[in-house]
Scaffold this motif. Sequence first.
Motif, PDB file in Angstrom:
ATOM      1  N   THR A 376       4.342 -10.494  -1.522  1.00  0.00           N
ATOM      2  CA  THR A 376       4.144 -11.921  -1.227  1.00  0.00           C
ATOM      3  C   THR A 376       2.661 -12.273  -1.174  1.00  0.00           C
ATOM      4  N   VAL A 377       2.337 -13.439  -1.686  1.00  0.00           N
ATOM      5  CA  VAL A 377       1.025 -14.069  -1.504  1.00  0.00           C
ATOM      6  C   VAL A 377       1.244 -15.331  -0.683  1.00  0.00           C
ATOM      7  N   VAL A 378       0.447 -15.542   0.357  1.00  0.00           N
ATOM      8  CA  VAL A 378       0.539 -16.750   1.194  1.00  0.00           C
ATOM      9  C   VAL A 378      -0.640 -17.660   0.884  1.00  0.00           C
ATOM     10  N   ILE A 379      -0.352 -18.943   0.711  1.00  0.00           N
ATOM     11  CA  ILE A 379      -1.392 -19.959   0.520  1.00  0.00           C
ATOM     12  C   ILE A 379      -1.187 -21.012   1.598  1.00  0.00           C
ATOM     13  N   GLY A 380      -2.202 -21.282   2.400  1.00  0.00           N
ATOM     14  CA  GLY A 380      -1.996 -22.180   3.536  1.00  0.00           C
ATOM     15  C   GLY A 380      -3.168 -23.069   3.857  1.00  0.00           C
ATOM     16  N   VAL A 436       4.217 -18.025  -1.038  1.00  0.00           N
ATOM     17  CA  VAL A 436       4.680 -18.800   0.106  1.00  0.00           C
ATOM     18  C   VAL A 436       3.571 -19.780   0.504  1.00  0.00           C
ATOM     19  N   PHE A 437       3.920 -21.055   0.564  1.00  0.00           N
ATOM     20  CA  PHE A 437       2.976 -22.110   0.938  1.00  0.00           C
ATOM     21  C   PHE A 437       3.284 -22.557   2.365  1.00  0.00           C
ATOM     22  N   ILE A 438       2.258 -22.574   3.219  1.00  0.00           N
ATOM     23  CA  ILE A 438       2.480 -22.908   4.628  1.00  0.00           C
ATOM     24  C   ILE A 438       1.478 -23.964   5.089  1.00  0.00           C
ATOM     25  N   ALA A 439       2.001 -25.062   5.610  1.00  0.00           N
ATOM     26  CA  ALA A 439       1.183 -26.032   6.340  1.00  0.00           C
ATOM     27  C   ALA A 439       1.287 -25.658   7.808  1.00  0.00           C
ATOM     28  N   PHE A 440       0.195 -25.148   8.359  1.00  0.00           N
ATOM     29  CA  PHE A 440       0.211 -24.612   9.722  1.00  0.00           C
ATOM     30  C   PHE A 440      -0.010 -25.718  10.755  1.00  0.00           C
ATOM     31  N   THR A 441       0.702 -25.623  11.849  1.00  0.00           N
ATOM     32  CA  THR A 441       0.424 -26.460  13.008  1.00  0.00           C
ATOM     33  C   THR A 441      -0.393 -25.643  14.013  1.00  0.00           C
ATOM     34  N   VAL A 454       2.432 -14.865  11.464  1.00  0.00           N
ATOM     35  CA  VAL A 454       2.144 -13.440  11.280  1.00  0.00           C
ATOM     36  C   VAL A 454       3.074 -12.587  12.147  1.00  0.00           C
ATOM     37  N   GLU A 455       3.381 -13.075  13.328  1.00  0.00           N
ATOM     38  CA  GLU A 455       4.270 -12.346  14.229  1.00  0.00           C
ATOM     39  C   GLU A 455       5.741 -12.547  13.872  1.00  0.00           C
ATOM     40  N   HIS A 456       6.061 -13.617  13.127  1.00  0.00           N
ATOM     41  CA  HIS A 456       7.443 -13.916  12.728  1.00  0.00           C
ATOM     42  C   HIS A 456       7.465 -14.302  11.242  1.00  0.00           C
ATOM     43  N   PRO A 457       7.053 -13.392  10.355  1.00  0.00           N
ATOM     44  CA  PRO A 457       6.943 -13.751   8.930  1.00  0.00           C
ATOM     45  C   PRO A 457       8.302 -13.891   8.263  1.00  0.00           C
ATOM     46  N   VAL A 458       8.359 -14.720   7.226  1.00  0.00           N
ATOM     47  CA  VAL A 458       9.618 -14.860   6.482  1.00  0.00           C
ATOM     48  C   VAL A 458       9.807 -13.695   5.514  1.00  0.00           C
ATOM     49  N   TYR A 459       8.703 -13.058   5.109  1.00  0.00           N
ATOM     50  CA  TYR A 459       8.732 -11.798   4.370  1.00  0.00           C
ATOM     51  C   TYR A 459       7.858 -10.805   5.132  1.00  0.00           C
ATOM     52  N   PRO A 460       8.143  -9.512   5.041  1.00  0.00           N
ATOM     53  CA  PRO A 460       7.385  -8.537   5.841  1.00  0.00           C
ATOM     54  C   PRO A 460       5.874  -8.683   5.648  1.00  0.00           C
ATOM     55  N   ASP A 518      -7.251 -20.252   9.897  1.00  0.00           N
ATOM     56  CA  ASP A 518      -5.971 -19.536   9.890  1.00  0.00           C
ATOM     57  C   ASP A 518      -5.970 -18.223   9.118  1.00  0.00           C
ATOM     58  N   HIS A 519      -6.906 -18.015   8.200  1.00  0.00           N
ATOM     59  CA  HIS A 519      -6.937 -16.745   7.476  1.00  0.00           C
ATOM     60  C   HIS A 519      -7.154 -15.569   8.427  1.00  0.00           C
ATOM     61  N   GLN A 520      -7.882 -15.799   9.538  1.00  0.00           N
ATOM     62  CA  GLN A 520      -8.192 -14.710  10.457  1.00  0.00           C
ATOM     63  C   GLN A 520      -6.928 -14.071  11.031  1.00  0.00           C
ATOM     64  N   SER A 521      -5.902 -14.876  11.284  1.00  0.00           N
ATOM     65  CA  SER A 521      -4.646 -14.330  11.823  1.00  0.00           C
ATOM     66  C   SER A 521      -4.069 -13.283  10.875  1.00  0.00           C
ATOM     67  N   PHE A 522      -4.152 -13.557   9.568  1.00  0.00           N
ATOM     68  CA  PHE A 522      -3.613 -12.630   8.571  1.00  0.00           C
ATOM     69  C   PHE A 522      -4.509 -11.404   8.432  1.00  0.00           C
ATOM     70  N   TYR A 523      -5.814 -11.635   8.433  1.00  0.00           N
ATOM     71  CA  TYR A 523      -6.736 -10.508   8.242  1.00  0.00           C
ATOM     72  C   TYR A 523      -6.607  -9.496   9.376  1.00  0.00           C
TER      73      TYR A 523
END
Length: 677
Positions: A376-380, A436-441, A454-460, A518-523
Amino acid sequence: MINTAARACVFVLSFVLPGSAAIVLAQESLATLADRSTVELIRQDIEYLASDDLRGRSVTDDTIDLARDYIHRRMESLGLDMSLAQGDGLQPLQIEVGSAIKTIESNFIELKLPGQAIRKVVYGDGFSPLSIGRDSASAKGRLVFAGYGITSEEPAYDDYAGIDVENAIVLILRKEPGANDPESPFDGQRNTRNAYFAVKVQNAIEHGAAAVLIVNDPDSVQEAVKDEQRRIGLEEQRLAELEALLTKLPAEAKRNIAATNESIQRTRDSIEAIRRDVENAKRGVLDLPDAGTQTRQSEVIPVGSIARDLVDELIRSAGKDSLEAIESKINATYQPQSFVISNDGTTVSVDMKPAKVSSDNVIGQIRGKGSLSDQTVVIGGHYDHVGMGGFGSLAPGTIAVHNGADDNASGTAAMLACAKRLVERLSRVDNHRNVVFIAFTGEERGLLGSQYYVEHPVYPIEQTVAMINFDMVGRIRDNELTVYGTGSASEFEGLVDEANQDFSFDLYKVASGYGPSDHQSFYRAGVPVLFFFTGLHNDYHRPSDDFDKIDFGDLGRITDMVSNVAFRLAAMPRRPVYAETDPRIQIRRQMTAYLGVRISQRSGSVEIVEITSEGPAAKAGLQVGDQIQTVGRREIRTTSDLLSWVRNHSPGDEFTIRLVRDGNSMTLSGKLEKRSE
């Protein structure tokens, strides 16, 4: 959160605020949207998300749901699969948003007026605690009126001169003397720091106050009433639209009828609640968050807001003129009018608890194909902002729509435009990863939406190979595009450089995958990241971050360039390899000040090769040929050193430059000026 049944009427809820051009887009059919060009969609997305009707998209305001529903609908219009998360593309999370009252009974003021019985003023009827002060406390003491609560050396003014407030309950007027006077000795019609709530509270504490009661000013009262009345008007329009829709729904559309009836009842309840808010607004009572949040200094004592009519009564009971008359006298003479109202003992009680709201990440996807479809690639990009001010605002004491056109309507629109590009391009590819495209709140509250995902991803998360983040990409300057995370995977720098060949941005590449977005959460979870950013500016987190300042042409270029990066990440056979980077970073700021020199690096020194006539450097006495050694405490070894120093300073900042001229060392001083737009 909206459930699956209610999701069928998302398109209804997204257009219930008619009346502005920005919101017309929210009423259009999906087919009409699909026909629009990418740049036109970017423009209209930002116009809607940054419109006054969305009141700054705070997670504490119900307009965040309008933004959510709009983004959900736009994702659908692009052909994204919206069946992730709970099956409807919405991932709800709980966000702590400050304080809420525990009970009405435990939040009150007890007043003792001469010749009268003890009078209790409770929350919602002339009193409200304020979140800037202590959460739970009670204070009892003399009641003292201390004007604007200001102690200032320049201009010379002190509301506490000659008045003892030790262990007293202190009444303080909002703002500062002469707020509407262009000739005010403070700063004309602009607020100085003396007007800030936190400064007033801290000053009261330093003078020994046991509690502070804020008295709202007439102009702010009038604006608050207008805002609440406007909200009623919008809700009444919303109600009319829903009632009209209900009459048109076929009898067999039971789910839609039930959902619409629920919306009608919620809207009626909202109208009644706002009408109650109008009465409080007329009396000048501030809401819990209106004075901001606690600081280490302000959390010491209870702080509240008291109705103007009650303060007027208190002042008259002390044998003084009316509240309005005293305000007018201070504003006319710039002389304090402080006095003791009562020695009988006034009690202030506040009792608050942490408050939470529910808000949603909005998630759509392009499903993967072939052997790469297990990755998966996430774009947000985040879609929330700071609302009407208060929490997160850099305009303290200001209650106004913080539209957040650049932060981050621009990033949300770019993410949607990127989705449009990738839907088209990946439809012709047989082997690619999920995108996966995510508009974060909740980004403005501490990266909460991205951390929750990141703690509840739709894909691992272990199979998430990269994350691209758009945040503040709408105001490029000098063709500079900043890219963070180029060192977070060994392939990333080359990938970005290759994608940029067709666009020729002046890239400022930062290896680190860390940073306050928001990238920091993933990194931190082990995912390589790229964060695209056009720099901080003077409108950041202020009401002036408006739609008309967005550079739509260059935002389109950025979107196209990043879409190329995203396409490669989705389709490249080899997975990017995560790399550790330095967590110490400085967020890049756009250059707003200028020194007025052109420089070159020659023979190991930075030399001035041109000076702007009448510029700051010329006024300070600098000359062509001067070799710059230091600016302030910073040693200047490269041209980047000097440019970075100027970038991190503001117009009006003073500078001291040590230089070598004709073999002689000298020091010159001056003041930076505002860079032309």
